[in-house]
Design a protein around this motif. Structure first.
Motif, PDB file in Angstrom:
ATOM      1  N   ASP A 112       0.849  -1.197   0.000  1.00  0.00           N
ATOM      2  CA  ASP A 112       0.000   0.000   0.000  1.00  0.00           C
ATOM      3  C   ASP A 112       0.884   1.246   0.000  1.00  0.00           C
ATOM      4  N   LEU A 113       1.292   1.671  -1.207  1.00  0.00           N
ATOM      5  CA  LEU A 113       2.209   2.782  -1.369  1.00  0.00           C
ATOM      6  C   LEU A 113       1.530   3.927  -2.102  1.00  0.00           C
ATOM      7  N   VAL A 114       1.985   5.129  -1.813  1.00  0.00           N
ATOM      8  CA  VAL A 114       1.544   6.305  -2.551  1.00  0.00           C
ATOM      9  C   VAL A 114       2.777   7.028  -3.073  1.00  0.00           C
ATOM     10  N   GLU A 115       2.582   7.819  -4.110  1.00  0.00           N
ATOM     11  CA  GLU A 115       3.695   8.596  -4.663  1.00  0.00           C
ATOM     12  C   GLU A 115       3.622  10.027  -4.174  1.00  0.00           C
ATOM     13  N   GLU A 116       4.765  10.542  -3.768  1.00  0.00           N
ATOM     14  CA  GLU A 116       4.881  11.940  -3.383  1.00  0.00           C
ATOM     15  C   GLU A 116       5.991  12.565  -4.208  1.00  0.00           C
TER      16      GLU A 116
END
Length: 208
Positions: free
Chosen positions: A3-7
């Motif tokens: 469960d990753l998000v991009e910043e």
């Protein structure tokens, strides 16, 4: 760790894309904490890392052998690689190293990433002296300063320097007081950490 998000972070005119865990607290393991009080601090993007990455990115490293201690998400190491450094990023959390390798590829940057515990630092001491040693917000626990004080002088010689970004942690004052016995320390403010600073450290007697 799916469960990753991009910043996307702007650093010295360049955008660096970071994958990071959506919820760092979800990574907390009672077993890991019971074993060595491990908490997933690496999984957050801290203001000190932003401050140090922007200072490093503005410097032409021109192949300087650069070591980051406690790299976390690796923003500082990515900025150093983008600035031309030959970077080795280290953290004691294996998940940090795995994700940093992905982020380096994502940004088309080359660096080495190693899992290193400051209590067993042979892998980085053996490669000393380093031209530049970087660390951001690593004094969140007093025991970290206790481990760093004898380690840092082993990592550089009279030509090297250490840049330590700290947001004003309680442990920073005693650490810097003891470090001043070995290092000449120059302190510079940074807007990202208004209660803290970036400390440039060189061995006493070194050329400036």
């Amino acid at each position: 760790m799916d469960d990753l998000v991009e910043e996307v972070v702007g650093v010295a005119g360049r955008d660096l894309a970071l994958l990071r865990p959506r919820d760092a607290e979800a990574l907390i393991s009672e077993e890991a904490f019971a074993h060595d009080e491990f908490l997933p601090y690496w999984a957050d993007l801290w203001p000190s890392a932003l401050a140090l990455s922007r200072v490093v990115a503005a410097r032409a490293l021109r192949g300087a052998r650069t070591l980051e201690l406690g790299c976390g998400l690796g923003l500082v190491s990515l900025a150093a690689a983008a600035a031309g450094g030959r970077v080795t990023a280290t953290d004691w959390a294996p998940d940090s190293i795995t994700l940093l390798e992905r982020n380096a590829q994502r940004n088309a940057l080359t660096l080495e990433a190693l899992c290193v515990d400051w209590g067993a630092p042979e892998a980085i001491v053996a490669r000393a002296p380093w031209d530049l040693v970087l660390a951001s917000d690593v004094l969140y626990e007093p025991r970290n300063g206790v481990a760093l004080l004898p380690l840092l002088p082993r990592l550089i010689d009279e030509r090297g320097e250490i840049w330590l970004a700290d947001p004003g942690r309680k442990a920073a004052g005693p650490f810097l007081e003891h470090a001043a016995e070995t290092f000449a320390i120059e302190t510079r403010p940074a807007k990202e950490i208004p209660q803290g600073a970036i400390h440039r450290m060189r061995l006493r007697g070194s050329r400036t």
